[in-house]
Enzyme design. Sequence first.
Site, PDB file in Angstrom:
ATOM      1  N   ARG A   1     110.574  -8.421  46.351  1.00  0.00           N
ATOM      2  CA  ARG A   1     109.201  -8.139  46.762  1.00  0.00           C
ATOM      3  C   ARG A   1     108.708  -9.152  47.799  1.00  0.00           C
ATOM      4  O   ARG A   1     108.580 -10.341  47.489  1.00  0.00           O
ATOM      5  CB  ARG A   1     108.314  -8.216  45.506  1.00  0.00           C
ATOM      6  CG  ARG A   1     106.842  -8.071  45.756  1.00  0.00           C
ATOM      7  CD  ARG A   1     106.043  -8.467  44.508  1.00  0.00           C
ATOM      8  NE  ARG A   1     104.628  -8.351  44.751  1.00  0.00           N
ATOM      9  CZ  ARG A   1     103.712  -9.099  44.142  1.00  0.00           C
ATOM     10  NH1 ARG A   1     104.073  -9.978  43.239  1.00  0.00           N
ATOM     11  NH2 ARG A   1     102.440  -8.941  44.423  1.00  0.00           N
TER      12      ARG A   1
ATOM     13  N   ASN B   1     100.830 -17.444  35.529  1.00  0.00           N
ATOM     14  CA  ASN B   1     100.719 -16.770  36.823  1.00  0.00           C
ATOM     15  C   ASN B   1     100.252 -15.349  36.513  1.00  0.00           C
ATOM     16  O   ASN B   1     101.070 -14.467  36.208  1.00  0.00           O
ATOM     17  CB  ASN B   1     102.041 -16.743  37.592  1.00  0.00           C
ATOM     18  CG  ASN B   1     101.869 -16.154  38.987  1.00  0.00           C
ATOM     19  OD1 ASN B   1     100.810 -15.602  39.316  1.00  0.00           O
ATOM     20  ND2 ASN B   1     102.893 -16.266  39.813  1.00  0.00           N
TER      21      ASN B   1
ATOM     22  N   ARG C   1      95.377 -16.551  52.081  1.00  0.00           N
ATOM     23  CA  ARG C   1      95.727 -15.136  52.274  1.00  0.00           C
ATOM     24  C   ARG C   1      94.447 -14.276  52.363  1.00  0.00           C
ATOM     25  O   ARG C   1      93.387 -14.778  52.711  1.00  0.00           O
ATOM     26  CB  ARG C   1      96.668 -14.704  51.141  1.00  0.00           C
ATOM     27  CG  ARG C   1      97.988 -15.512  51.148  1.00  0.00           C
ATOM     28  CD  ARG C   1      98.913 -15.098  50.038  1.00  0.00           C
ATOM     29  NE  ARG C   1      99.297 -13.701  50.175  1.00  0.00           N
ATOM     30  CZ  ARG C   1      99.867 -12.998  49.189  1.00  0.00           C
ATOM     31  NH1 ARG C   1     100.129 -13.585  48.019  1.00  0.00           N
ATOM     32  NH2 ARG C   1     100.191 -11.734  49.376  1.00  0.00           N
TER      33      ARG C   1
ATOM     34  N   HIS D   1     100.739 -20.253  41.157  1.00  0.00           N
ATOM     35  CA  HIS D   1     101.040 -19.177  42.108  1.00  0.00           C
ATOM     36  C   HIS D   1     102.178 -19.621  43.014  1.00  0.00           C
ATOM     37  O   HIS D   1     102.224 -20.789  43.434  1.00  0.00           O
ATOM     38  CB  HIS D   1      99.826 -18.840  42.974  1.00  0.00           C
ATOM     39  CG  HIS D   1      98.654 -18.378  42.176  1.00  0.00           C
ATOM     40  ND1 HIS D   1      98.573 -17.115  41.632  1.00  0.00           N
ATOM     41  CD2 HIS D   1      97.527 -19.031  41.797  1.00  0.00           C
ATOM     42  CE1 HIS D   1      97.434 -17.001  40.967  1.00  0.00           C
ATOM     43  NE2 HIS D   1      96.780 -18.152  41.039  1.00  0.00           N
TER      44      HIS D   1
ATOM     45  N   TYR E   1     106.839 -14.501  48.882  1.00  0.00           N
ATOM     46  CA  TYR E   1     107.113 -15.006  47.532  1.00  0.00           C
ATOM     47  C   TYR E   1     108.466 -15.693  47.386  1.00  0.00           C
ATOM     48  O   TYR E   1     108.766 -16.219  46.324  1.00  0.00           O
ATOM     49  CB  TYR E   1     106.999 -13.853  46.524  1.00  0.00           C
ATOM     50  CG  TYR E   1     105.606 -13.251  46.487  1.00  0.00           C
ATOM     51  CD1 TYR E   1     104.518 -14.017  46.095  1.00  0.00           C
ATOM     52  CD2 TYR E   1     105.372 -11.931  46.869  1.00  0.00           C
ATOM     53  CE1 TYR E   1     103.235 -13.498  46.081  1.00  0.00           C
ATOM     54  CE2 TYR E   1     104.092 -11.393  46.853  1.00  0.00           C
ATOM     55  CZ  TYR E   1     103.031 -12.183  46.463  1.00  0.00           C
ATOM     56  OH  TYR E   1     101.758 -11.667  46.445  1.00  0.00           O
TER      57      TYR E   1
ATOM     58  N   ALA F   1      98.085 -10.428  40.306  1.00  0.00           N
ATOM     59  CA  ALA F   1      96.868  -9.766  40.802  1.00  0.00           C
ATOM     60  C   ALA F   1      95.723  -9.823  39.792  1.00  0.00           C
ATOM     61  O   ALA F   1      94.548  -9.807  40.184  1.00  0.00           O
ATOM     62  CB  ALA F   1      97.185  -8.320  41.174  1.00  0.00           C
TER      63      ALA F   1
ATOM     64  N   PRO G   1     101.603  -8.902  36.600  1.00  0.00           N
ATOM     65  CA  PRO G   1     102.166  -7.694  37.192  1.00  0.00           C
ATOM     66  C   PRO G   1     102.935  -7.928  38.486  1.00  0.00           C
ATOM     67  O   PRO G   1     102.544  -8.752  39.319  1.00  0.00           O
ATOM     68  CB  PRO G   1     100.934  -6.815  37.462  1.00  0.00           C
ATOM     69  CG  PRO G   1      99.790  -7.756  37.488  1.00  0.00           C
ATOM     70  CD  PRO G   1     100.135  -8.849  36.524  1.00  0.00           C
ATOM     71  N   ASN G   2     104.026  -7.183  38.594  1.00  0.00           N
ATOM     72  CA  ASN G   2     104.898  -7.132  39.779  1.00  0.00           C
ATOM     73  C   ASN G   2     105.785  -8.369  39.944  1.00  0.00           C
ATOM     74  O   ASN G   2     106.633  -8.392  40.836  1.00  0.00           O
ATOM     75  CB  ASN G   2     104.082  -6.895  41.070  1.00  0.00           C
ATOM     76  CG  ASN G   2     103.332  -5.581  41.025  1.00  0.00           C
ATOM     77  OD1 ASN G   2     103.942  -4.536  40.795  1.00  0.00           O
ATOM     78  ND2 ASN G   2     102.023  -5.609  41.189  1.00  0.00           N
TER      79      ASN G   2
ATOM     80  N   GLU H   1      97.190 -22.944  35.926  1.00  0.00           N
ATOM     81  CA  GLU H   1      97.304 -21.726  36.732  1.00  0.00           C
ATOM     82  C   GLU H   1      98.350 -21.980  37.820  1.00  0.00           C
ATOM     83  O   GLU H   1      98.334 -23.040  38.462  1.00  0.00           O
ATOM     84  CB  GLU H   1      95.950 -21.398  37.371  1.00  0.00           C
ATOM     85  CG  GLU H   1      95.986 -20.199  38.285  1.00  0.00           C
ATOM     86  CD  GLU H   1      94.612 -19.903  38.917  1.00  0.00           C
ATOM     87  OE1 GLU H   1      93.610 -20.530  38.512  1.00  0.00           O
ATOM     88  OE2 GLU H   1      94.570 -19.063  39.835  1.00  0.00           O
TER      89      GLU H   1
HETATM   90  C1  DQA Z   1     100.559 -14.487  43.135  1.00  0.00           C
HETATM   91  C2  DQA Z   1      99.395 -14.351  44.134  1.00  0.00           C
HETATM   92  C3  DQA Z   1      98.554 -13.127  43.801  1.00  0.00           C
HETATM   93  O1  DQA Z   1      97.479 -12.999  44.728  1.00  0.00           O
HETATM   94  C4  DQA Z   1      99.395 -11.876  43.878  1.00  0.00           C
HETATM   95  O2  DQA Z   1      98.649 -10.755  43.474  1.00  0.00           O
HETATM   96  C5  DQA Z   1     100.658 -11.971  43.092  1.00  0.00           C
HETATM   97  C6  DQA Z   1     101.392 -13.233  43.078  1.00  0.00           C
HETATM   98  C7  DQA Z   1     101.497 -15.641  43.518  1.00  0.00           C
HETATM   99  O3  DQA Z   1     102.252 -16.088  42.662  1.00  0.00           O
HETATM  100  O4  DQA Z   1     101.513 -16.065  44.679  1.00  0.00           O
HETATM  101  O5  DQA Z   1     101.148 -10.984  42.552  1.00  0.00           O
HETATM  102  O6  DQA Z   1     100.012 -14.779  41.857  1.00  0.00           O
END
Ligand code: DQA
Length: 158
Positions: free
Chosen positions: A21, A77, A110, A103, A26, A80, A13-14, A101
């Site tokens: 964003r 990825n 964080r 990110h 990011y 959240a 998501p997002n 995994e």
């Molecule tokens: C994320 C890190 C997560 O905590 C966050 O909710 C994201 C992006 C990252 O790629 O840094 O949406 O997965």
Amino acid sequence: MALPLPIFVLNGPNLNLLGAREPQIYGHDSLDAIKTACAARAALYGRSIDFRQSNHEGVLVDWLQEAAKGACAVVLNAAAFTHTSIALHDAARALRLPLIEVHLSNPSARESFRHHSYISPIAHGVVAGFGLLSYLLAIEAAHMLAGAPTQTQTTEEA
Ligand code: DQA
């Protein structure tokens, strides 16, 4: 003709908002730019990618189930959902494929609610904190872990 199975690169998501964003966290790369860079990196290794994004947990579960038959490895990825989703944990656990995994940011550096990952305990490894480079390193790891491309799909299925 037989083709090697792709590396699935699944985004939660997002992540469709990347570029706009919180760029200070990011980075400025859009998800499309990340997709293009991942495809180019995979091509260096003679691999293809299947790059997807969804804001919906169940869709990501469906894609992990699909990967079990249609992918040689998965780069995930979960955004959240990393920190909340037992459903994704269970789907990833059932995968039986190399799982990396990834990110963009370093969640460990964080807020405390980002410190726990439901994916990490079942991932082969985690790449975090390097922005776009996290994805490229994850593609390299997926390629190495997937080994020689023996499982194939025919071009009719591709
Ligand atoms: C994320 C890190 C997560 O905590 C966050 O909710 C994201 C992006 C990252 O790629 O840094 O949406 O997965």
